[in-house]
Write a protein that holds these residues in place. Sequence first.
Motif, PDB file in Angstrom:
ATOM      1  N   GLY A  75      43.909  74.126  88.308  1.00 38.91           N
ATOM      2  CA  GLY A  75      43.393  74.017  86.901  1.00 38.91           C
ATOM      3  C   GLY A  75      42.332  73.013  86.786  1.00 38.91           C
ATOM      4  N   THR A  76      41.635  72.757  87.785  1.00 37.27           N
ATOM      5  CA  THR A  76      40.568  71.894  87.737  1.00 37.27           C
ATOM      6  C   THR A  76      39.082  72.790  87.204  1.00 37.27           C
ATOM      7  N   SER A  77      38.280  72.351  86.510  1.00 34.33           N
ATOM      8  CA  SER A  77      37.096  72.991  85.743  1.00 34.33           C
ATOM      9  C   SER A  77      36.059  72.649  86.739  1.00 34.33           C
ATOM     10  N   PHE A  78      35.309  73.350  87.216  1.00 33.39           N
ATOM     11  CA  PHE A  78      34.131  73.212  88.111  1.00 33.39           C
ATOM     12  C   PHE A  78      33.037  73.769  87.613  1.00 33.39           C
ATOM     13  N   ASN A  97      38.546  76.855  87.451  1.00 32.15           N
ATOM     14  CA  ASN A  97      37.516  77.477  86.688  1.00 32.15           C
ATOM     15  C   ASN A  97      36.181  77.107  87.213  1.00 32.15           C
ATOM     16  N   PHE A  98      35.468  78.336  88.231  1.00 36.04           N
ATOM     17  CA  PHE A  98      34.246  78.124  88.656  1.00 36.04           C
ATOM     18  C   PHE A  98      33.247  78.771  87.815  1.00 36.04           C
ATOM     19  N   ASP A  99      33.391  79.206  86.594  1.00 33.06           N
ATOM     20  CA  ASP A  99      32.423  79.824  85.792  1.00 33.06           C
ATOM     21  C   ASP A  99      30.904  79.309  85.890  1.00 33.06           C
ATOM     22  N   ARG A 100      29.974  80.144  86.042  1.00 36.76           N
ATOM     23  CA  ARG A 100      28.494  79.663  86.245  1.00 36.76           C
ATOM     24  C   ARG A 100      28.319  78.694  87.244  1.00 36.76           C
ATOM     25  N   ALA A 101      29.419  78.095  88.167  1.00 32.71           N
ATOM     26  CA  ALA A 101      29.127  77.307  89.332  1.00 32.71           C
ATOM     27  C   ALA A 101      28.235  77.916  90.336  1.00 32.71           C
ATOM     28  N   VAL A 102      27.445  77.134  90.956  1.00 32.09           N
ATOM     29  CA  VAL A 102      26.519  77.565  92.077  1.00 32.09           C
ATOM     30  C   VAL A 102      27.099  76.940  93.451  1.00 32.09           C
ATOM     31  N   ALA A 103      27.671  77.868  93.956  1.00 28.20           N
ATOM     32  CA  ALA A 103      28.594  77.684  95.230  1.00 28.20           C
ATOM     33  C   ALA A 103      28.129  78.464  96.732  1.00 28.20           C
ATOM     34  N   PRO A 104      26.850  78.596  96.865  1.00 26.82           N
ATOM     35  CA  PRO A 104      26.497  79.198  97.934  1.00 26.82           C
ATOM     36  C   PRO A 104      27.180  78.578  99.205  1.00 26.82           C
ATOM     37  N   GLY A 105      27.613  79.132 100.424  1.00 27.71           N
ATOM     38  CA  GLY A 105      28.029  78.541 101.632  1.00 27.71           C
ATOM     39  C   GLY A 105      29.477  77.940 101.351  1.00 27.71           C
ATOM     40  N   GLY A 106      29.971  78.168 100.095  1.00 29.57           N
ATOM     41  CA  GLY A 106      31.316  77.556  99.862  1.00 29.57           C
ATOM     42  C   GLY A 106      32.441  78.126 101.037  1.00 29.57           C
TER      43      GLY A 106
END
Length: 160
Positions: A75-78, A97-106
Motif C-alpha cells: 500500500g505504499t505510494s510512490f 501506487n506507482f502512478d506517474r513514477a519515473v522508474a526506468p531500469g527498475g
Amino acid sequence: MAEPLSAEAISAAIEAHARWLETDGAEGTRLEMQGANLEYAMLFEADLRRADLSGARLFNANVRECLLAEAMLTGTSFEGASLVNVIFVDAELEGANFDRAVAPGGLFRNANLADASFQHANLLSAEFNGACLRQADFTDANLAGGSAVAADFSGARLTE
C-alpha cells in the motif's frame, strides 16, 4: 495528514537501519516507518533492504538507486517519485501506487505487485521476471525494453 518527516529524522533512521543490516540485527534498529509521510524525501542510494514502509507516502520522493529488496511496501505510494534503477527484488508491494513514477531500469524480480497501479509510469527497461502482477494497472505506462519472463499478469490492465 501528518507533516513530512524531517531530513534529519530520515537520515538517522537510515543510519540505524544500516547498522541493523551490518550486524544482522544485533545492533541498530530496523527501519519501520509504516504510514509515514515521506513526500519529497531524499533517499538517494539508501540501503533499505527488509525495511517496513507499508502505507508510507513517498509522493515525488527521490528514491533513485535505492535497494529495497525484501522490503515491506504494501500500500505504499510512490506517486510521481524518481525510482531510477531501484531494486525491489522479492519486495512485498501489494496495492502500491506507482502512478506517474519515473522508474526506468527498475528491478521488480519476484516481487508481489498484485493490485499495484502504474498508470502513466515510465518503466523503460524495467524487469518484472517472476513477479506477481495480478490485477495491476499499467494504463498508459511505458514498458518499452522491459522483461517479464514467468510473470503473472492475470487480470492486469495493459491498455490505454
